[in-house]
Design an enzyme around this catalytic site. Sequence first.
Site, PDB file in Angstrom:
ATOM      1  N   HIS A  53       1.916   2.083  -3.465  1.00  0.00           N
ATOM      2  CA  HIS A  53       0.851   2.755  -4.235  1.00  0.00           C
ATOM      3  C   HIS A  53       0.804   4.248  -3.910  1.00  0.00           C
ATOM      4  CE1 HIS A  53      -0.953  -0.852  -5.954  1.00  0.00           C
ATOM      5  NE2 HIS A  53      -0.842  -1.442  -4.775  1.00  0.00           N
ATOM      6  N   THR A 113       0.823  -1.207   0.000  1.00  0.00           N
ATOM      7  CA  THR A 113       0.000   0.000   0.000  1.00  0.00           C
ATOM      8  C   THR A 113       0.859   1.261   0.000  1.00  0.00           C
ATOM      9  OG1 THR A 113      -1.682  -1.203   1.223  1.00  0.00           O
ATOM     10  CG2 THR A 113      -1.858   1.191   1.252  1.00  0.00           C
TER      11      THR A 113
END
Lengths: 355, 355, 355, 355
Positions: free
Chosen positions: D43, D40
Amino acid sequence: MEAFLKKKPGPGVERGTVDKPTISDTEVLVEVKGAAICGTDIHIYLWDEWAANRIKPPLIVGHEMSGKVVEVGKDVNHIIVGNMVSAETHIVDQTCLQCLTGRKHVCQNMKILGVDRDGIFAEYVAIPAHNAWKNDSDLDPIIGAIQEPLGNAVQTLLPINNVEDIAGRNIAVIGMGPIGLMAVAVAKELGADKVFATAGGRNKTRMELARTMGADEVFSARELDRDAIVKAIQDSTDGNGVDVAIEMSGHPDGLVTAFEALTLGGRVSLLGLFPQPFEVDLNRLMIFKAATVYGVSGRLMYRTWFQVRGLLRRPKLREKIAKVVTHRLPIKELEQGYKLILSKKAAKVGLTPQW
Amino acid sequence: MEAFLKKKPGPGVERGTVDKPTISDTEVLVEVKGAAICGTDIHIYLWDEWAANRIKPPLIVGHEMSGKVVEVGKDVNHIIVGNMVSAETHIVDQTCLQCLTGRKHVCQNMKILGVDRDGIFAEYVAIPAHNAWKNDSDLDPIIGAIQEPLGNAVQTLLPINNVEDIAGRNIAVIGMGPIGLMAVAVAKELGADKVFATAGGRNKTRMELARTMGADEVFSARELDRDAIVKAIQDSTDGNGVDVAIEMSGHPDGLVTAFEALTLGGRVSLLGLFPQPFEVDLNRLMIFKAATVYGVSGRLMYRTWFQVRGLLRRPKLREKIAKVVTHRLPIKELEQGYKLILSKKAAKVGLTPQW
Amino acid sequence: MEAFLKKKPGPGVERGTVDKPTISDTEVLVEVKGAAICGTDIHIYLWDEWAANRIKPPLIVGHEMSGKVVEVGKDVNHIIVGNMVSAETHIVDQTCLQCLTGRKHVCQNMKILGVDRDGIFAEYVAIPAHNAWKNDSDLDPIIGAIQEPLGNAVQTLLPINNVEDIAGRNIAVIGMGPIGLMAVAVAKELGADKVFATAGGRNKTRMELARTMGADEVFSARELDRDAIVKAIQDSTDGNGVDVAIEMSGHPDGLVTAFEALTLGGRVSLLGLFPQPFEVDLNRLMIFKAATVYGVSGRLMYRTWFQVRGLLRRPKLREKIAKVVTHRLPIKELEQGYKLILSKKAAKVGLTPQW
Amino acid sequence: MEAFLKKKPGPGVERGTVDKPTISDTEVLVEVKGAAICGTDIHIYLWDEWAANRIKPPLIVGHEMSGKVVEVGKDVNHIIVGNMVSAETHIVDQTCLQCLTGRKHVCQNMKILGVDRDGIFAEYVAIPAHNAWKNDSDLDPIIGAIQEPLGNAVQTLLPINNVEDIAGRNIAVIGMGPIGLMAVAVAKELGADKVFATAGGRNKTRMELARTMGADEVFSARELDRDAIVKAIQDSTDGNGVDVAIEMSGHPDGLVTAFEALTLGGRVSLLGLFPQPFEVDLNRLMIFKAATVYGVSGRLMYRTWFQVRGLLRRPKLREKIAKVVTHRLPIKELEQGYKLILSKKAAKVGLTPQW
């Protein structure tokens, strides 16, 4: 004896006279007293791609049936002549990993009556004693014949785990074919709070039947688009969505509706078959939703059958299930039955043994 | 405000005027609109050994209630003034192993309303917001007040696993106290085939109510001995016995009946408390039978409550549950309520807020 | 062929020469290559009350075995001559409610090898093909012979529900008989955090083996009283108690230890048989604790067997299980094996086919 | 204090000096002692479409962490200053349907640390006491920091039902990212028979680590096509396929491999996220296979955490998990960590508090 056969590859079905079947030591011979037409029979009748690949004519067709035992093999102890039975049409090897671990319904070497061996649109049929399910003697033979699809409805609502969701829960049933209709009735019978039903909307009979089965709200895909249906379900469930959704439409939109209407961490059972593969957003539908998804094939042999027996002893459910049989025809009018289904005028068509 | 208290150790209960409770930032203040008498209240009223060891007077007694929220703490977001709520009377720490693993109902540091802190036979009660369960606004306050014992019935029938047994299954409910009566109604509502009820037989009201709840057969231990009851159940289940037995009598004979009437590999839930330890043949009752046994204490917080809400939305069940409340008294006649229960003339006694 | 028989009622066992068994169409004939002595065999040898009521001499005794298939019935397809097999010794009817709902281990008409029909302390034995479990061809025949008790250990730790408790959980195994020892090894193999073992303390071999199996702490009931053992377990589990306790001692104190050492809402499996009924405080042990209790009888046919096969392929576990076999004798010295067990010097006694 | 922030929309991350956080009455302040980089975070660093839609700068990034409690809110009782804790980074409302029914991991109003509120790539972080998980005091802070992804591995292998499949079963883990690697190690630790690992094949470090984790066979999608991998798995499992497959690759081919390698009636857990929707043959993969499918999001709060704690106390697993951390950097070199992951040279990157 008289029978309906697929005599050679291609569409249609023919009536013919064939030898009465003989039985092995572990089989029973059953005189057919009630039968019904399944969606699978329609595929075979129309001779679609699946049928052309799977069916090896000549073959007696049909599989949903009940009847009276007229002969038993010498190694059969638990069934006697005179018993009223239905067939579990999945014939299993009893020796594979699946059969030995409580999953006979997905036996690695399964043969299906009316698909892989001679079926039941006939005066008599030979079946393994293991596949003969004893019915209550007073059970209507047509109801006896539709216990397999009723079993599918029960198995879809009550898969092997997590099934406490039905009691007091909100349920969506997507698709109002005969099994979808029965699933609505069963969900209400098992203590559901609200049951939402969605249907394609072309078959008015089925829309009306959905209400008769006890659906609290019935949505037509002709009148409401998918977002509107999902919103209506969310609005009727305090914004939570349903606890359980069962997909019986076999339509991509039905799949999306099932998951969009589902509460986070809820459960979806998939029974309807889709005409072809299609694009699915697994992230959004299954993963972020932390959904539990059950692919359903067949019925638990025989846990589901015991449940079906018990449920059919409840008068209210038995009455509802009887209403799903919208037409009862003498079996000699079998083709008329196929046409009723194809013309979207029927739900379930039952057949009585008048030849 | 007005309240009923145990002012000092010993039997009885006294009416008194006390300060209206104040609330913390995470609590709500509820004006009591409906209440009911639980078996626990009788123990406290009579001041038996358990009560003498546990209760520290002065204490406002009573715990089954529903009411209107009249004030909310500043950190409470999901409850507003005007909400109708019931109390889950088990106040939990939310930090122990049990609370953090889905088992708040057996919190290691549990406090109970009306037992460990002031209860609800009063005009107002302060409870943690976490323990305030929002009711449908049209729910009868007396029915709202008995959701805890109804939750016990549901939790006993639907423990955390294996619960598919209800649908189409045969069930025995041993003991026709209020929770046993409700369990009969719930079992039928959840799709049971046959439900057998057994009762001590001295309380005729409860025997009749068992039939009203939907029991297929009701056995009186006064009229039939244990062996005869077990035999009758076996005879009515093709010799298999019941799939599920729930023990709510708190009587050693009830325990044995539950297990003897059980099919091999079946399930028993134990809710009734026994007056003292007694001799049990674990080999025969539990081990050779390969039984699954659930000790039941409380209700799942809040899975069971959601189920109870959904089930109470079903008109037929709501009507049946209302009939378990055989008497409705103004709360000022609380002692009359105790006496009705002690004289075996009542099932559940509801109380309305007339002081 | 040679065999050990109970020729007539009374203590003891005799060697004799009997006819080699013949097989039916659905059976297989097995040449015994490995065997072991079970506690049941001791009961039959000593001719206690249970044995006197159940056993009908003459009877070939013994049931734990593995061997080579030397003949197969004509209807047997999945077993061939030369296969190495073990016997599941519970012969079931395959038609009762239990057999048809995933509970063959509690078949209503069960027959047991070496108890209800001729057993395996012989050169050959005939068994139903359904009861012949194919072994990996390189499996030590003695290990093959003790898969039944190993299966009991697995089934006790992993009953049909709720079994995620093993992974990272704290476990107590009460009773260090051969199955208790195996249960310790299996619990550690399945990812348990701490495993506590308790033993009577008279059999030093078993105390030492408990550590070899991987027990983190081993308690002797000779050195510590029950309260001290429970306190030690509580202290080693942050005061929570164990998540799972399994009772394999067959001693009333063992039962109480299991439940007192259990965390609230935990799980207990009962496998050990108690010499007679005794006083149990169900309120305190089961109900207030909201315990889930599994009576364990046999092994799941054949889910547990598949698990046992997979677990025995793990080298570390296979080594540990081999160590539970403290003695390997030629079968002609069978009585010496009985005596080793009775003198508390052995855990499991294996037998090799030297006649 | 020092921290890494996304100061404005767009790629990258900046170091900055910000105010030390203050805590509410129910929060704790933690001094970060160990951290790790999650997918994450990549990202967010790259500022892809998901990040651009979700992240509202300025925001302190990062979420995997452990540290020492330096201050506790006045209503916090179970955490004290000096405790070593990790953060469960899902902050939940505790009042929605999901939170009240054992499904906090899919709270309807979830906020995530480092995504929806300030994260942990900082000297200090304030978290709700409910989200502070107490670690064993001797746990390596970097291992403490990666308990969230380890919890994902555990939760994927042991979802809420049916989990007995691990013991003695054959398992396929598709995708050898850090969580896939940990899942291999956990599956072996929980008693799996064979564990098959498949990887994309570009990251050699991860291929080697898969073997270190205990995979019995490791397949590279660069060297074998999908059919060959499925065939190899079938061949190694007596033609049955695996009992459990877990999808952690986020690649459409991985999904198909998972289901094709699965035995009929088996179980698949989906954790990997797919870059976009794609065509799926639900009939063949899920329905005819009667598969049970679990979408996995987060970890059970806090059942999974207790399991992780217990599993990390097992030395062998702890050693394996430590090896998944291929790089340990001072946190001031955070960007170097991002680059190591992007260049496919690392598995997990740990960060120590050197600013």
